[in-house]
Design an enzyme around this catalytic site. Sequence first.
Site, PDB file in Angstrom:
ATOM      1  CG  HIS A   1     -10.702 -58.509  15.618  1.00 16.36           C
ATOM      2  ND1 HIS A   1     -10.698 -57.313  16.308  1.00 16.36           N
ATOM      3  CD2 HIS A   1     -10.627 -58.170  14.315  1.00 16.36           C
ATOM      4  CE1 HIS A   1     -10.632 -56.314  15.455  1.00 16.36           C
ATOM      5  NE2 HIS A   1     -10.579 -56.803  14.233  1.00 16.36           N
TER       6      HIS A   1
ATOM      7  CD  GLU B   1     -11.729 -59.999  10.435  1.00 11.86           C
ATOM      8  OE1 GLU B   1     -11.209 -59.204   9.622  1.00 11.86           O
ATOM      9  OE2 GLU B   1     -12.352 -59.628  11.462  1.00 11.86           O
ATOM     10  CG  HIS B   2      -7.108 -58.150  11.239  1.00 17.71           C
ATOM     11  ND1 HIS B   2      -6.651 -56.886  10.976  1.00 17.71           N
ATOM     12  CD2 HIS B   2      -8.342 -57.987  11.750  1.00 17.71           C
ATOM     13  CE1 HIS B   2      -7.565 -55.998  11.333  1.00 17.71           C
ATOM     14  NE2 HIS B   2      -8.602 -56.636  11.810  1.00 17.71           N
TER      15      HIS B   2
ATOM     16  CD  GLU C   1      -2.566 -57.800  10.247  1.00 18.65           C
ATOM     17  OE1 GLU C   1      -3.640 -57.228  10.549  1.00 18.65           O
ATOM     18  OE2 GLU C   1      -1.764 -57.341   9.405  1.00 18.65           O
TER      19      GLU C   1
ATOM     20  CD  GLU D   1     -10.185 -53.292  13.875  1.00 19.17           C
ATOM     21  OE1 GLU D   1      -9.262 -54.012  13.455  1.00 19.17           O
ATOM     22  OE2 GLU D   1     -11.383 -53.569  13.741  1.00 19.17           O
TER      23      GLU D   1
ATOM     24  NE  ARG E   1     -52.306 -44.425   5.803  1.00 19.66           N
ATOM     25  CZ  ARG E   1     -53.065 -43.333   6.012  1.00 19.66           C
ATOM     26  NH1 ARG E   1     -52.795 -42.524   7.011  1.00 19.66           N
ATOM     27  NH2 ARG E   1     -54.072 -43.064   5.215  1.00 19.66           N
TER      28      ARG E   1
END
Length: 1082
Positions: free
Chosen positions: A163, A166-167, A241, A263, A706
């Site tokens: 994570h 990724e940042h 980060e 976060e 339906r």
Amino acid sequence: MDRAILHRSLSCAPLACTKLLSCSSHRLVRRLPSLSYLPRQQHRLLQNLHNRSFLGTRLKPSISSLSVPSLNLKRHFSLPARAVASPLKDPSPEALGADDEVAEKLGFEKVSDQFLDECKSRAILYKHKKTGAEIMSVSNNDENKVFGIVFRTPPKDSTGIPHILEHSVLCGSRKYPLKEPFVELLKGSLHTFLNAFTYPDRTCYPVASTNTKDFYNLVDVYLDAVFFPKCVEDSQTFQQEGWHYELNDPTEDITYKGVVFNEMKGVYSQPDNILGRTTQQALFPDNTYGVDSGGDPQVIPKLTFEEFKDFHSKFYHPSNARIWFYGDDDSNERLRILSEYLDMFEASSAPHESRIKPQKLFAKPTRVIEKYPAAEGDDLEKKNMVCLNWLLDDKPLDLETELALGFLDHLMLGTPASPLRKILLESRLGEAIVGGGIEDELLQPNFSIGLKGVSKEDIQKVEELIISTLKTLAEEGFDSDAVEASMNTIEFSLRENNTGSFPRGLALMLRSIGKWVYDMDPFEPLKYQKPLMALKARIAEEGSKSVFAPLIEKYILNNTHLVTVEMQPDPEKDSRDEALEKEALNKIKASMTEEDLAELTRATQELRLKQETPDSPEALKVVPCLSLNDIPKEPISIPIEIGDINGVKVLKHDLFTNDVLYAEVVFDMSLVKQELLPLVPLFCQSLMEMGTKDMDFVQLNQLIGRKTGGISVYPLTSSVRGKENPCSHIVVRGKAMSNRTEDLFNLVNCILQDVQFTDQKRFKQFVSQSKARMENRLRGSGHSVAAARMDAKLNVAGWISEQMGGVSYLEFLRSLEEKIDQDWDGISSSLEEIRRSLLSRNRCLVNLTTDGNNLSKSEKYISKFLDLLPTSATPLESVSWNGRLSANHEAIIVPTQVNYVGKAANLYDVGYELKGSAYVISKYISNTWLWDRVRVSGGAYGGFCDFDTHSGVFSFLSYRDPNLLKTLDVYDATSDFLRELEMDNDTLTKAIIGTIGDVDSYQLPDAKGYSSMLRHLLGVTEDERKLRREEILTTSLKDFKEFAGVIEAVKDKGVVVAVASPDDVEAAHKERPNFFQTRKGL
Ligand SMILES: [Zn+2]
């Protein structure tokens, strides 16, 4: 501009959201990849990104206003059946695709070449010969082009490496050596999608754009970022980060800071998230899913920079990459771009090391008990959760079985009428469903179901009820109407292929990657037609029971890999965690010498200085950007014809919709008495879920399933610029194949006129579900709650929305819950009264989106429908709304470890007149000033501002914020920031282009028709749109400077609302006594 309206309207459509999300929250929580940032435009709509999988919400944002299939279903069937947005043009897609010679020359070997009828695309799988990187190159006529690169990134611990990486890779690279090229792209490109996700075992970097030049710019920045990021050389990015110690002054306490750290603190403050994580880890104790790829805040500080670097060099390698291209661009060019990057690498052993090992099945069931933070003094006895989870197999399932299980899942849980869901809710053993049913995003699928809001003594009853219901379903099978409804819903959704604002090519990519990432066939998940037909035929031949009963028995009832997760409320958990963190930090500090402390203070300052120093104009120039010449001068126009049928205004949008009719019937709400407004969302839900004299709600819902593609009912409220009275309506939205138009309108009529408000028991369920949802929202998306609260202090429309979806609504629900048994007759007649003040032919409008032929064919059915509506012969007593919350600063206290801080004022009240430049400026403030100060140096996950051009309310908001008063100081300094702003032409151009990208956001036909209707209701004319666009395109630095004076109003006159933790509010009060009025939220 219109997007803001849309979101505003959706944010006050709580009903529609619940239906889709309630049965899926659990799955979403777990699978939800961590996103790199919270898209600004969506902050009001997306209550909590981490709480919803993009496979759920993001795939179908439009769904939040349309009650179509369950999320589960979508995951199995999220594939384009046909390119609805763009009818096929020449050249035919068969002719597309790179030529073999070019591919060969560039170093790629063609592995497979297939035509996918399901999405009218030619797909070629290549292997990069030197490194083994795999590429899917999908060619068709979709202008919304998509690129994505995916790495397998299984973590070994819960430090959150994948994570944080990724940042971090988005923070500067070899070719783009600036602080955050990603943010530059956010500011200045025409992207239709731009983000990054971390899954439990993979990391995805997708971008999309309709402009080819822009698209290739985005692709290049992303490729350079993942392969050559600066963060592996620069530990400051990792600190920013990930995590770092912060010490502003040697005499103060050390704290932890970091974007991901905060976060995840927010994520770990939410009970549903804790449940999801606990479940995943308990189901998979022996493989990579037994740890948290997002990062556990208690473990994140164990991560070292060395480990971080190693992880990158091992896994962010072409040999470990799967790359996706999709759309109408030149496929030779795709390979050319890729070869430039891939050729720089040699093959590595990463694919072997990143392989996911399957979890072996347990021989007997287990049980896990976990605590979650709860507020003091709640009725804690009733706040338990219990969820049953089965790991279905020790290996991945084949497509046929998966498809059948997806179908089964929809039958059991997909709609409020589905038996498992209905029985659980009707048992009154709990408030709302947890567990998302079948989940097949990981290597091995699982099935989860349970309840929250359960009394301690009822936990066992819930478990027994789940098992006995499953047994009954296996023994008795499903109602044939229910099977037909599910089948129609699935087929409709396939044919419609409505991914909302989520690019179709990305939906497709995620579907393919779900198998591809495990070395399985990437084409197979895209070819659903045959197996679906086969399943349909089997059901027709053998009956549904013989298809589904063995599945329930084998995978659930006779499966010993069952993990029961029990969650208990713990009012001390937060303070205990805080104390632990403090203790650890005190220890660290005590172990430091004076020099160490001085050094840490210096490093803290150095990091902050670096964060606050803007990139030089030269550095910024390297990020490719379009020029104003690439931008169309005219606004996107949507066909509209305003006519009338039987005296009722009808808006018609002639657009190609692949034979689907989209219809909205909109009723003016302004005759509803003020005191009845909080009942409106429940009124809407009752219409859909209470049943008529002849049909119970199950039959009604099956009939809808339906005959149509779904119907939903929700309120829509907004201010109208320059008008005293707000625009407030109830919208009935539906869709059907055009040959079902008559059925659709008959059903809408039935819902509006025949539904009876007599089912007290069901109404009680609605109330407790809504309450549970609001409580969840308060913790998970406090920023939207704060925004609604500020709006309610500043204008009537805001007040109405808050009554129907904010803290006031939650308080209303709590008191209503007690009132139901004492005064059901009173409530029932209030619901009738709302209907009476609403239903009138004279006060409604019809909006239709489909092609011209279908538009004219539908006329007679609409005419019949309108004839059946009552005309208000005697005008009802006119009503005037004057609600407003008092304009004091408020702190809404909730048990959480992070805050949501807002401040807002009405700029029209201080004489500001709307100009298009305001869009450019507010986007710029969000992406620079607030991003840098609230997120990057403040450590919050998000900070943004929002200008509602209809009401004039300008609001600042933060998301998962460790600070409170400090964030307010940042807001207050915004006007100084603008005053001192220096800006060269390139930066300005970028800001303008980025704004145009927002304004021209990509829309499928139904969204176009809907936007056009909103503009009509809010009095936004084509001339005004042209004018605003011109103003946007000619925005100058002078406009920014002038806006500084306007925005001063927020600083001087703004109201503050914070959704915050008790400790932080107390600390704020020490610093500024009596600053807030406090209010207990939870
Ligand atoms: Zn994140």
